[in-house]
Design an enzyme around this catalytic site. Structure first.
Site, PDB file in Angstrom:
ATOM      1  N   ALA A 199       0.814  -1.224   0.000  1.00  0.00           N
ATOM      2  CA  ALA A 199       0.000   0.000   0.000  1.00  0.00           C
ATOM      3  C   ALA A 199       0.847   1.273   0.000  1.00  0.00           C
ATOM      4  O   ALA A 199       1.979   1.278   0.479  1.00  0.00           O
ATOM      5  CB  ALA A 199      -0.910  -0.014   1.227  1.00  0.00           C
TER       6      ALA A 199
ATOM      7  N   PHE B 297       1.217   5.634   0.929  1.00  0.00           N
ATOM      8  CA  PHE B 297       0.965   6.418   2.151  1.00  0.00           C
ATOM      9  C   PHE B 297      -0.324   7.217   2.083  1.00  0.00           C
ATOM     10  O   PHE B 297      -0.848   7.647   3.110  1.00  0.00           O
ATOM     11  CB  PHE B 297       2.145   7.385   2.405  1.00  0.00           C
ATOM     12  CG  PHE B 297       2.091   8.626   1.552  1.00  0.00           C
ATOM     13  CD1 PHE B 297       1.324   9.713   1.955  1.00  0.00           C
ATOM     14  CD2 PHE B 297       2.770   8.712   0.342  1.00  0.00           C
ATOM     15  CE1 PHE B 297       1.247  10.853   1.167  1.00  0.00           C
ATOM     16  CE2 PHE B 297       2.700   9.837  -0.446  1.00  0.00           C
ATOM     17  CZ  PHE B 297       1.930  10.912  -0.028  1.00  0.00           C
TER      18      PHE B 297
ATOM     19  N   LYS C  56       1.441  -5.317   3.385  1.00  0.00           N
ATOM     20  CA  LYS C  56       2.553  -4.430   3.750  1.00  0.00           C
ATOM     21  C   LYS C  56       2.087  -2.984   3.587  1.00  0.00           C
ATOM     22  O   LYS C  56       1.994  -2.468   2.481  1.00  0.00           O
ATOM     23  CB  LYS C  56       3.788  -4.664   2.872  1.00  0.00           C
ATOM     24  CG  LYS C  56       5.017  -4.029   3.515  1.00  0.00           C
ATOM     25  CD  LYS C  56       6.067  -3.555   2.562  1.00  0.00           C
ATOM     26  CE  LYS C  56       5.812  -2.222   1.944  1.00  0.00           C
ATOM     27  NZ  LYS C  56       5.841  -1.057   2.855  1.00  0.00           N
TER      28      LYS C  56
ATOM     29  N   GLU D 161       5.294   2.382   5.039  1.00  0.00           N
ATOM     30  CA  GLU D 161       6.104   2.532   6.255  1.00  0.00           C
ATOM     31  C   GLU D 161       5.927   3.930   6.861  1.00  0.00           C
ATOM     32  O   GLU D 161       6.388   4.190   7.965  1.00  0.00           O
ATOM     33  CB  GLU D 161       7.585   2.259   5.940  1.00  0.00           C
ATOM     34  CG  GLU D 161       8.252   3.223   4.973  1.00  0.00           C
ATOM     35  CD  GLU D 161       8.000   2.882   3.504  1.00  0.00           C
ATOM     36  OE1 GLU D 161       7.027   2.168   3.210  1.00  0.00           O
ATOM     37  OE2 GLU D 161       8.795   3.362   2.654  1.00  0.00           O
ATOM     38  N   ARG D 162       5.265   4.829   6.116  1.00  0.00           N
ATOM     39  CA  ARG D 162       5.132   6.194   6.637  1.00  0.00           C
ATOM     40  C   ARG D 162       3.889   6.378   7.500  1.00  0.00           C
ATOM     41  O   ARG D 162       3.830   7.285   8.312  1.00  0.00           O
ATOM     42  CB  ARG D 162       5.093   7.181   5.476  1.00  0.00           C
ATOM     43  CG  ARG D 162       6.381   7.127   4.692  1.00  0.00           C
ATOM     44  CD  ARG D 162       6.412   8.166   3.637  1.00  0.00           C
ATOM     45  NE  ARG D 162       6.679   7.576   2.346  1.00  0.00           N
ATOM     46  CZ  ARG D 162       6.819   8.260   1.239  1.00  0.00           C
ATOM     47  NH1 ARG D 162       6.686   9.561   1.264  1.00  0.00           N
ATOM     48  NH2 ARG D 162       7.069   7.665   0.108  1.00  0.00           N
TER      49      ARG D 162
ATOM     50  N   CYS E   1      -4.242  10.112  -5.995  1.00  0.00           N
ATOM     51  CA  CYS E   1      -3.921   9.704  -7.368  1.00  0.00           C
ATOM     52  C   CYS E   1      -5.006  10.161  -8.335  1.00  0.00           C
ATOM     53  O   CYS E   1      -4.796  10.175  -9.530  1.00  0.00           O
ATOM     54  CB  CYS E   1      -3.765   8.199  -7.449  1.00  0.00           C
ATOM     55  SG  CYS E   1      -5.299   7.373  -7.100  1.00  0.00           S
TER      56      CYS E   1
ATOM     57  N   GLU F 298       4.298  13.955 -12.268  1.00  0.00           N
ATOM     58  CA  GLU F 298       3.249  13.996 -11.242  1.00  0.00           C
ATOM     59  C   GLU F 298       3.797  14.813 -10.065  1.00  0.00           C
ATOM     60  O   GLU F 298       4.813  14.444  -9.482  1.00  0.00           O
ATOM     61  CB  GLU F 298       2.932  12.563 -10.787  1.00  0.00           C
ATOM     62  CG  GLU F 298       1.813  12.478  -9.776  1.00  0.00           C
ATOM     63  CD  GLU F 298       1.568  11.057  -9.257  1.00  0.00           C
ATOM     64  OE1 GLU F 298       2.544  10.306  -9.059  1.00  0.00           O
ATOM     65  OE2 GLU F 298       0.394  10.708  -9.036  1.00  0.00           O
TER      66      GLU F 298
HETATM   67  P1  NAD Z   1       5.564   4.608  -3.279  1.00  0.00           P
HETATM   68  O1  NAD Z   1       5.663   3.931  -4.591  1.00  0.00           O
HETATM   69  O2  NAD Z   1       6.720   5.398  -2.786  1.00  0.00           O
HETATM   70  O3  NAD Z   1       5.255   3.530  -2.141  1.00  0.00           O
HETATM   71  C1  NAD Z   1       4.232   2.582  -2.291  1.00  0.00           C
HETATM   72  C2  NAD Z   1       4.664   1.283  -1.629  1.00  0.00           C
HETATM   73  O4  NAD Z   1       5.781   0.736  -2.335  1.00  0.00           O
HETATM   74  C3  NAD Z   1       5.093   1.460  -0.184  1.00  0.00           C
HETATM   75  O5  NAD Z   1       4.564   0.399   0.574  1.00  0.00           O
HETATM   76  C4  NAD Z   1       6.609   1.435  -0.250  1.00  0.00           C
HETATM   77  O6  NAD Z   1       7.188   0.848   0.885  1.00  0.00           O
HETATM   78  C5  NAD Z   1       6.896   0.601  -1.471  1.00  0.00           C
HETATM   79  N1  NAD Z   1       8.062   1.089  -2.235  1.00  0.00           N
HETATM   80  C6  NAD Z   1       8.478   2.364  -2.383  1.00  0.00           C
HETATM   81  N2  NAD Z   1       9.549   2.434  -3.183  1.00  0.00           N
HETATM   82  C7  NAD Z   1       9.818   1.170  -3.550  1.00  0.00           C
HETATM   83  C8  NAD Z   1      10.821   0.594  -4.398  1.00  0.00           C
HETATM   84  N3  NAD Z   1      11.760   1.332  -4.994  1.00  0.00           N
HETATM   85  N4  NAD Z   1      10.790  -0.747  -4.577  1.00  0.00           N
HETATM   86  C9  NAD Z   1       9.857  -1.493  -3.991  1.00  0.00           C
HETATM   87  N5  NAD Z   1       8.900  -0.998  -3.177  1.00  0.00           N
HETATM   88  C10 NAD Z   1       8.874   0.309  -2.957  1.00  0.00           C
HETATM   89  O7  NAD Z   1       4.243   5.486  -3.329  1.00  0.00           O
HETATM   90  P2  NAD Z   1       3.733   6.515  -2.245  1.00  0.00           P
HETATM   91  O8  NAD Z   1       4.610   7.722  -2.266  1.00  0.00           O
HETATM   92  O9  NAD Z   1       3.493   5.830  -0.957  1.00  0.00           O
HETATM   93  O10 NAD Z   1       2.292   6.896  -2.857  1.00  0.00           O
HETATM   94  C11 NAD Z   1       2.108   7.927  -3.799  1.00  0.00           C
HETATM   95  C12 NAD Z   1       1.991   7.389  -5.200  1.00  0.00           C
HETATM   96  O11 NAD Z   1       0.956   6.412  -5.248  1.00  0.00           O
HETATM   97  C13 NAD Z   1       1.594   8.443  -6.204  1.00  0.00           C
HETATM   98  O12 NAD Z   1       2.353   8.265  -7.366  1.00  0.00           O
HETATM   99  C14 NAD Z   1       0.126   8.158  -6.469  1.00  0.00           C
HETATM  100  O13 NAD Z   1      -0.337   8.582  -7.734  1.00  0.00           O
HETATM  101  C15 NAD Z   1       0.100   6.680  -6.344  1.00  0.00           C
HETATM  102  N6  NAD Z   1      -1.246   6.185  -6.056  1.00  0.00           N
HETATM  103  C16 NAD Z   1      -1.932   5.581  -7.063  1.00  0.00           C
HETATM  104  C17 NAD Z   1      -3.219   5.140  -6.837  1.00  0.00           C
HETATM  105  C18 NAD Z   1      -3.999   4.499  -7.934  1.00  0.00           C
HETATM  106  O14 NAD Z   1      -4.996   3.843  -7.633  1.00  0.00           O
HETATM  107  N7  NAD Z   1      -3.588   4.634  -9.192  1.00  0.00           N
HETATM  108  C19 NAD Z   1      -3.812   5.297  -5.575  1.00  0.00           C
HETATM  109  C20 NAD Z   1      -3.067   5.905  -4.559  1.00  0.00           C
HETATM  110  C21 NAD Z   1      -1.776   6.343  -4.818  1.00  0.00           C
END
Ligand code: NAD
Length: 540
Positions: A190, A192, A216, A219-220, A324, A423
């Site tokens: 998931a 944040f 999972k 973490e934030r 998003c 974005e």
């Molecule tokens: P993120 O990709 O940084 O983190 C999401 C998850 O992936 C977290 O659990 C994190 O621990 C893990 N993660 C982060 N970097 C990783 C890596 N390099 N390798 C493997 N795992 C990793 O996203 P975020 O900042 O938490 O959320 C914001 C983003 O999510 C925005 O881009 C937003 O558009 C997108 N989002 C999309 C939807 C949708 O339905 N399309 C919904 C909500 C959020």
């Protein structure tokens, strides 16, 4: 994790001195209440537990990630980088639980969902408070976060109908029956920005279809997920059906690689989403990956101006732009270009403050790094020739000097500028101008993303042309954030999605099950026949 990697991660963590900050007087008692009443989470500087086999367990991790109130930089909790043996214990617990949970009747699973929805409603205030503390959004918006997840729980209760198979007599006395059976252990990763809604997209749908789950959270802001896990237990879910493990990339990679995990649901940014899709599918898993977005609203000159301007502002700046489905670009068509000053004036009136403060419209961004990134993207617009009609950089917020705040920002730009191409994920709206609807459609269809779009018009013909020709997966007509309710399914497309089957609703039934067909022959005359037939069956 290497020292260099830890330092990189630490860039968005709290510094030791900042951790001495204190919560505001409204927030402190709420944080203390959550810490004392819930077993898996802390909002007062303790630790967040893993949830494995029905137990809230303190991790033996050597690496911990700070969870910080984004309004004050107060340390709320520490999240473990789950060890590999703890991760394996969680998958083993889920594998064991699958043996019995997958055999429970659909009525048992339905009753769990009904009980969960009741408990979520009963505890909504506590969950919403945890979201404001860890994520920063306003209290009303935190309730919305939970409610949109609750709607998935409520829809999951219709499983006794939606899981029905098919059966037909394909030949005389011969029936073929399709059953939808669960996959096994599934995983959910998931982001944040919706700490309750996204876990609730996957927990009810994975479990009601007979699977077990490794979740999972981000973490934030893992607190809401821990409270939901506790409510699952109180709702009667047997140990091991839902497990929660924390961490960053190592935990995600362990999910992608573990042979017992059959499917992964990911929601988050592009980089992680592509990585997880590729690594997970390489290991033969079913993966759905919802990623980033750039959602355009088209403002036509025949629109209801008041509705349109308020809708666009709400969708652009609500949740500080960290949705998003936020409207991040508005295309002003023809004479609607003259409404720009009014759009700016309405945005200027939005109140920026802590999420518990009365009448707050815009809370803080999730981290100092997010604030730095949003500020940099706004600055890039001026460097590349764009103009700032409203500049939220450097905003000072009374009583919250350390918060990650950016005020509402409106940037006039063109499609070649960085602020349009990336974005922003902050309270910054990019304005484009177009002469005609066709020009606006060309711009939207040339964009790589396809999560959401909206048009504001009072013409049915214009709306019809837009919905037919726009290539985006979720379309609003006079609706700024057109997220389908769970009787439908999420339908973002293009670069906003990887995979074949979307989230929740009808799609989730397909994602979390596989078809099993049985063809059976019970011919009455076999009781009498004395000679075998060697002809190819032709099913006449
Ligand atoms: P993120 O990709 O940084 O983190 C999401 C998850 O992936 C977290 O659990 C994190 O621990 C893990 N993660 C982060 N970097 C990783 C890596 N390099 N390798 C493997 N795992 C990793 O996203 P975020 O900042 O938490 O959320 C914001 C983003 O999510 C925005 O881009 C937003 O558009 C997108 N989002 C999309 C939807 C949708 O339905 N399309 C919904 C909500 C959020």
């Amino acid at each position: 994790m290497s020292v260099a990697r830890l330092r990189a991660v630490g860039a968005r963590r709290i510094s030791t001195s900042a951790s001495r900050n204190a919560l505001g007087s409204a927030a402190r008692p709420l944080a203390e209440k959550i810490s004392s009443e819930w077993r898996g989470t802390s909002m007062t500087g303790g630790t967040t537990k893993n949830f494995i086999g029905g137990e809230f367990v303190e991790s033996k991790a050597t690496e911990w990630i700070d969870v910080v109130d984004p309004s004050t930089q107060t340390l709320l909790s520490k999240v473990p980088q789950t060890t590999s043996s703890e991760f394996d214990q969680a998958v083993d617990a889920a594998s064991q639980a699958f043996k019995t949970w997958s055999k429970t009747s659909v009525l048992t699973r339905q009753r769990f969902v009904l009980e969960l929805q009741h408990l979520l409603r009963q505890n909504s205030e506590a969950i919403a408070n945890s979201i404001v503390l860890e994520q920063g959004k306003t209290l009303a918006d935190a309730h919305g976060d939970l409610l949109r997840g609750l709607q998935v729980v409520e829809n999951a209760a219709s499983i006794t109908t939606t899981l029905m198979g098919e059966k037909i007599e394909v030949s005389k006395d011969m029936d073929t029956e399709v059953r939808r059976v669960p996959l096994g252990v599934c995983a959910s990763i998931a982001p944040f920005n919706f700490p309750a809604m996204i876990p609730l997209w996957t927990i009810p749908m994975a479990t009601v279809t007979g699977n077990t789950l490794i979740l999972k959270p981000s973490e934030r802001d893992p607190g809401a997920a821990m409270m939901i896990a506790e409510l699952c237990q109180r709702a009667g879910l047997p140990p091991g059906v839902v497990n929660v493990v924390h961490g960053q990339v190592p935990t995600v990679n362990a999910i992608c690689d573990h042979p017992a995990i059959k499917a992964i649901s990911f929601v988050g940014g592009d980089k992680a989403g592509k990585h997880i899709y590729e690594r997970g599918t390489q290991h033969g898993k079913r993966v759905q990956s919802n990623m980033g977005a750039k959602n355009h609203a088209v403002l036509m000159p025949d629109a209801n101006k008041n509705l349109a301007l308020n809708s666009i502002i709400g969708a652009a700046f609500g949740a500080a732009g960290q949705r998003c489905m936020a409207i991040s670009v508005v295309i002003l068509v023809g004479e609607a270009q003259s409404w720009l000053p009014e759009l700016v004036e309405r945005a200027r009136k939005l109140k920026v403050s802590g999420g518990f403060e009365k009448d707050t419209d815009i809370g803080p961004l999730i981290s100092p790094a997010a604030k730095e990134r949003v500020t940099r993207l706004i600055s890039s617009a001026t460097e590349e020739g764009g103009s700032l009609h409203l500049d939220g950089r450097g905003i000072q917020v009374a009583n919250y000097p350390d918060g990650n705040f950016v005020g509402p920002t409106i940037i006039e730009a063109n499609t070649s500028m960085t602020c349009y191409k990336e974005e922003i994920f902050g309270p910054a709206l990019v304005v484009l101008r177009a002469e005609t609807l066709d020009d606006a459609l060309d711009t939207i269809n040339a964009n790589r993303y396809g999560n959401g779009t909206a048009i504001f018009t009072q013409s049915g013909a214009t709306a019809r042309k837009f919905e037919t020709e726009v290539e985006v997966g979720q379309i609003g007509i006079n609706v700024p954030i057109p997220v389908p309710l769970p009787m439908f399914a999420w339908s973002g497309n293009k670069a906003s999605f990887l995979g074949d089957i979307g989230f929740y609703g009808k799609s989730a039934i397909n994602f979390y099950t596989q078809n099993k067909t049985t063809t059976s022959l019970w011919r009455a005359q076999d009781a009498l026949a004395t000679r075998a037939s060697v002809n190819m069956p032709t099913h006449h």
